[in-house]
Design a protein around this motif. Structure first.
Motif, PDB file in Angstrom:
ATOM      1  N   SER A  40     -20.676  61.882  65.124  1.00 50.32           N
ATOM      2  CA  SER A  40     -21.200  60.883  66.067  1.00 50.32           C
ATOM      3  C   SER A  40     -22.651  60.541  65.781  1.00 50.32           C
ATOM      4  N   PRO A  42     -25.924  59.371  63.751  1.00 49.24           N
ATOM      5  CA  PRO A  42     -26.072  58.334  62.725  1.00 49.24           C
ATOM      6  C   PRO A  42     -26.062  58.937  61.334  1.00 49.24           C
ATOM      7  N   SER A  43     -25.393  58.259  60.438  1.00 44.27           N
ATOM      8  CA  SER A  43     -25.307  58.776  59.073  1.00 44.27           C
ATOM      9  C   SER A  43     -26.461  58.225  58.234  1.00 44.27           C
ATOM     10  N   SER A  45     -28.599  56.217  55.812  1.00 41.86           N
ATOM     11  CA  SER A  45     -28.504  54.818  55.392  1.00 41.86           C
ATOM     12  C   SER A  45     -28.767  54.736  53.883  1.00 41.86           C
TER      13      SER A  45
ATOM     14  N   LEU B 105     -32.948  57.469  62.364  1.00 43.19           N
ATOM     15  CA  LEU B 105     -31.928  58.336  62.938  1.00 43.19           C
ATOM     16  C   LEU B 105     -32.114  58.422  64.436  1.00 43.19           C
ATOM     17  N   CYS B 108     -31.328  55.188  66.503  1.00 42.35           N
ATOM     18  CA  CYS B 108     -29.909  54.858  66.665  1.00 42.35           C
ATOM     19  C   CYS B 108     -29.291  55.534  67.865  1.00 42.35           C
ATOM     20  N   LEU B 109     -29.964  56.554  68.369  1.00 37.57           N
ATOM     21  CA  LEU B 109     -29.361  57.304  69.464  1.00 37.57           C
ATOM     22  C   LEU B 109     -29.618  56.677  70.824  1.00 37.57           C
TER      23      LEU B 109
END
Lengths: 182, 194
Positions: A40, A42-43, A45, B105, B108-109
């Motif tokens: 879940s 973020p991976s 980029s 990162l 994005c949350l």
């Protein structure tokens, strides 16, 4: 409910599920929930142009840098074939032409003219060499007298002495500069 | 229809640039993900990802088609990361913000459209907490966590990639989970409703 709010609540629920399964010692469910939680997030980029940089660095030629015919082997094969055939025909023709020439005696005629030209060149070189030898004889005659010999030797000696003096002066100059630099 | 890895590799061995490109594009995300998880620095991970693909392409002639290409590639990536860490002699590297154009990162949350500050904070913090907790793990534990939980690989495949016995892989995963629980708990992360 906003998308981010939904996502964050889902993360929370997944976290809760994972921690509860861990506490209960339910390894398979705990792993499942942890996997869901981590997926879940973020991976990473991938930066733009990454593939291009990899291909360039690995030595694989990029499509844009190759000429249009490079990707079409039939063009290369065709060009090679044409070259082969035309070279073969030209070789056959050259042999035929040469044999025709020999029958007409043109080769002999060409050879004779070449020999004449070479001989003339040799003669001119010989004349130049003769002139140089005469000049050398004159110089040698001039130097054969005792007075001239003494003069030449004297100049040579003076030159050597001057060279020695100059060398000593330079050495002295360097040592002075070296001391001053401390 | 997407070509299989084996077909792409066969074409790449014949010098097809499109095949090389397709392989990179297919695996750039998972490889970068693994490397980022292990070295925890975006720029460094990108360099190592590039190095991984270059090594793979140069060794393509020695690659056996019956092997799974993804496992082979992950193995090269894992070894590259471990070698790089050994060279730098760093066990953990502070998490760096990616380049300005790439989504952060942390960004994005959560976003401005969220209306609950507590949820914003918790969601954002949870992501940070998870990433930092994984950073507390040893590099090889980080690798197994990424390969198992994010890439979804089987234990056997992970064992082959990391050149470890199957039992060791399971032990690593078990210990990694326990460490993560402990670290999160120390930072105040408990199941909701507790």
């Amino acid at each position: 409910m906003r998308m981010m709010d939904v996502m964050n609540r889902r993360l929370d629920r997944t976290l809760t599920r994972w921690l509860r399964h861990e506490r209960a010692g339910d390894d398979p469910e705990a792993e499942k929930a942890l996997g869901e939680l981590l997926r879940s997030l973020p991976s990473a980029s991938v930066p733009a142009g990454f593939a291009d940089r990899v291909l360039r660095a690995s030595g694989v030629p990029l499509a844009g840098s190759r000429p249009w015919f490079a990707a079409r082997p039939w063009i290369w094969q065709g060009a090679f074939g044409v070259w082969l055939v035309s070279s073969f025909v030209a070789a056959i023709g050259a042999i035929g032409f040469a044999s025709a020439l020999s029958r007409a005696g043109l080769i002999v005629g060409l050879g004779s003219r070449a020999m004449i030209a070479l001989t003339r060149l040799g003669a001119e070189i010989g004349t130049a060499m003769k002139a140089l030898l005469r000049a050398g004889e004159a110089v040698a005659a001039a130097f054969s007298g005792p007075e001239t010999l003494v003069l030449v030797l004297g100049c040579a000696l003076a030159s050597l002495m001057a060279l020695g003096a100059l060398s000593s002066l330079l050495a002295a100059e360097r040592s002075t500069r070296h001391v001053e630099s401390w | 229809m997407a070509k299989s890895d084996q077909k792409l590799i066969a074409a790449a061995k014949r010098g097809s640039e499109d095949a090389y490109r397709a392989l990179v594009e297919r695996y750039q995300q998972p490889i970068l993900g693994l490397l980022l998880r292990v070295v925890r620095n975006h720029a460094w991970a990108e360099d190592l990802a590039q190095e991984t693909f270059i090594k793979a392409f140069r060794a393509l002639d020695s690659y056996q088609l019956e092997r799974k290409f993804s496992s082979w590639l992950f193995k090269i990536a894992h070894n590259t990361a471990i070698d790089a860490l050994r060279r730098r002699r760093l066990d953990t590297v502070p998490l760096e913000k990616p380049d300005a154009d790439a989504p952060d990162l942390l960004d994005c949350l959560s976003g401005p459209e969220v209306d609950s500050p507590e949820t914003v904070l918790r969601g954002r913090d949870l992501g940070v907490a998870m990433v930092e907790a994984i950073g507390e793990l040893r590099p090889d534990y980080r690798s197994v966590v990424e390969l198992r939980f994010v890439q979804g690989l089987a234990y056997e495949e992970i064992a082959e990639i990391m050149d470890l016995p199957l039992g060791t892989v399971k032990t690593h995963l078990h210990r990694a989970r326990k460490i993560l629980v402990r670290v999160l708990s120390e930072r105040g992360w408990e199941p909701m409703g507790d």
